[in-house]
Write a protein that holds these residues in place. Sequence first.
Motif, short mmCIF file in Angstrom:
data_model
loop_
_atom_site.label_atom_id
_atom_site.label_comp_id
_atom_site.label_asym_id
_atom_site.label_seq_id
_atom_site.Cartn_x
_atom_site.Cartn_y
_atom_site.Cartn_z
N GLU A 39 0.82 -1.21 0.00
CA GLU A 39 0.00 0.00 0.00
C GLU A 39 0.85 1.26 0.00
N VAL A 40 1.97 1.24 0.75
CA VAL A 40 2.89 2.39 0.75
C VAL A 40 3.36 2.70 -0.66
N VAL A 41 3.81 1.68 -1.35
CA VAL A 41 4.36 1.88 -2.69
C VAL A 41 3.26 2.32 -3.66
N ALA A 42 2.06 1.78 -3.52
CA ALA A 42 0.96 2.21 -4.40
C ALA A 42 0.64 3.69 -4.20
N LEU A 43 0.59 4.13 -2.95
CA LEU A 43 0.32 5.54 -2.67
C LEU A 43 1.44 6.43 -3.19
N ALA A 44 2.68 6.01 -2.96
CA ALA A 44 3.82 6.82 -3.40
C ALA A 44 3.87 6.91 -4.92
N ALA A 45 3.57 5.80 -5.60
CA ALA A 45 3.61 5.80 -7.06
C ALA A 45 2.58 6.75 -7.65
N ASP A 46 1.45 6.90 -6.97
CA ASP A 46 0.43 7.82 -7.46
C ASP A 46 0.88 9.27 -7.37
N VAL A 47 1.72 9.57 -6.40
CA VAL A 47 2.16 10.95 -6.16
C VAL A 47 3.44 11.28 -6.93
N ALA A 48 4.34 10.29 -7.05
CA ALA A 48 5.68 10.55 -7.58
C ALA A 48 5.66 10.87 -9.07
N ARG A 49 6.55 11.78 -9.44
CA ARG A 49 6.76 12.16 -10.84
C ARG A 49 8.25 12.10 -11.16
#
Length: 523
Positions: free
Chosen positions: A455-465
């Motif tokens: 879940e951490v990685v999924a949330l971070a991937a949505d934000v990261a550019r």
Amino acid sequence: MAGGDVSAPLDTLTSWHADWKGLRVAVLGLSVTGFSVADTLAELGAEVLVVTENASEEYARLLPVIGVGLAEGPLDTVPAALIDFAPEVVIASPGFAPHHPVVAWAQSEGIALWGDIELAWRVRDKVLRADGSPADWVLITGTNGKTTTTQLTATMLVAGGLRAAPCGNIGVPVLDAVRDPEGFDVLVVEVSSHQLWYLGLQSGPDRLSPHASVCLNLAEDHLEWHGSFDAYRDAKAQVYDNTRVACVYNKSDLATQAMVEDAEVVDGCRAIGFDLGVPGPSDLGLVDDILVDRAFLDERRTNALELTTLDELAAAGLTAPHVVANILAAAALARSLDVAPAAIRDALRGFRLDPHRIEVVAVAAGVTWVDDSKATNPHAAASSLTAYPGAIWVVGGQLKGVDIGDLVAARGPAVKAAIVIGVERDAVRAAFARHAPSVPLFEVDHAHTEDVMTEVVALAADVARDGDVVLLAPAAASFDQFASYSDRGRRFAVAVNERIDRDGHGRDAGDLDDRPSPSGGLR
């Protein structure tokens, strides 16, 4: 005779070759350290009883083989088996806090209370150097950076031609190093605040006297063990007691300088400073991106010795500001033992940080994923956030009684987003609401360990550019959800790589060789 006056005979036990036979010793705890204590005492001929709440099957099987007794069960009160044993000495593993019922009982009964470090010092002459003397000791402590600095120092000493062993809190009990039949020239001993508290109890004619010592930094940590920050600071300050040659301190941390000023040291011992600024005489520091020594040379008021450069450190991934500070501290310790600058340079070329210490685990779609799960307190996390300003910050866990508010106030407003983990997230959420309310905040409330990092990685991937960094620097211990900080970091890395593979991004060209370097103002 528990509680009796046993100081005179114990004062004679300052050598492996002293008469330890029949001495009744209770050993508290049966982890790696506790077993090393019991094994050593059994070899010396003492009568030993290990007292522990839980014994692993392996250790429980080994104890009778080496002739050691075992009392296993609850320790919320003093067990009858311990009272009946009537120990003359109690040696406690570092996990036993001063307020633990058994520790408090030993002190109230007047029983000698040692840690494993004191026992190791008393028997340090089991294996001698060619000149007939035992190995020199170097002591390393600090809120953060202890293990890296211990590894760096040992690596530099070996490069300089000395037989050196990293030991102590780093994972290899110092008693195992003392008993190694090959012997060493130097033991590089990482000591925790817990071990130092016990060391502060030592008395007698032969107190530990290290060749050199360092406290790298000081910040709130382990308050639940020590009871207060003042007690924690006082324990850390023990590292400098009775130092013979060099007390190394952090010029950027006034608390460590005060420790040196207040320390009782051997006449002639020098105070050696380090930081990332231009060094004065008797200091190590930076001049035009060059790490230099102005402490261990005759012409130190007018000259300096080059140790390495930031460009060379960059090739080894060692340019994060707190890592450079650790390198300078280690170099000061190595130089106090006459290791040549060229040997230090050679050692650094091949040195790599351990896993989960500001480790880049992947670079994909322009996003760098960094595992600093070892950042288990706010001070360590602050160093990581300084190295990677503007990161997407994964934070939270078991706070160990430490207030995270100051860290969030200082570093929180600069992060791109925060992802909060941990069973108890209220303190982190409240700190952001107060100090960084504009930062996007996400919470991971999964109860199952295997789901957290996905879940951490999924949330971070949505934000990261493209160009962003996702930084796992929890500022907290891991035990509320994970087996250890390494387990936490491993699960983070697995989740990152599974996400990259599933999304089909692949690794960026050049993979980790083209990763963004930590910043922080060094270049």
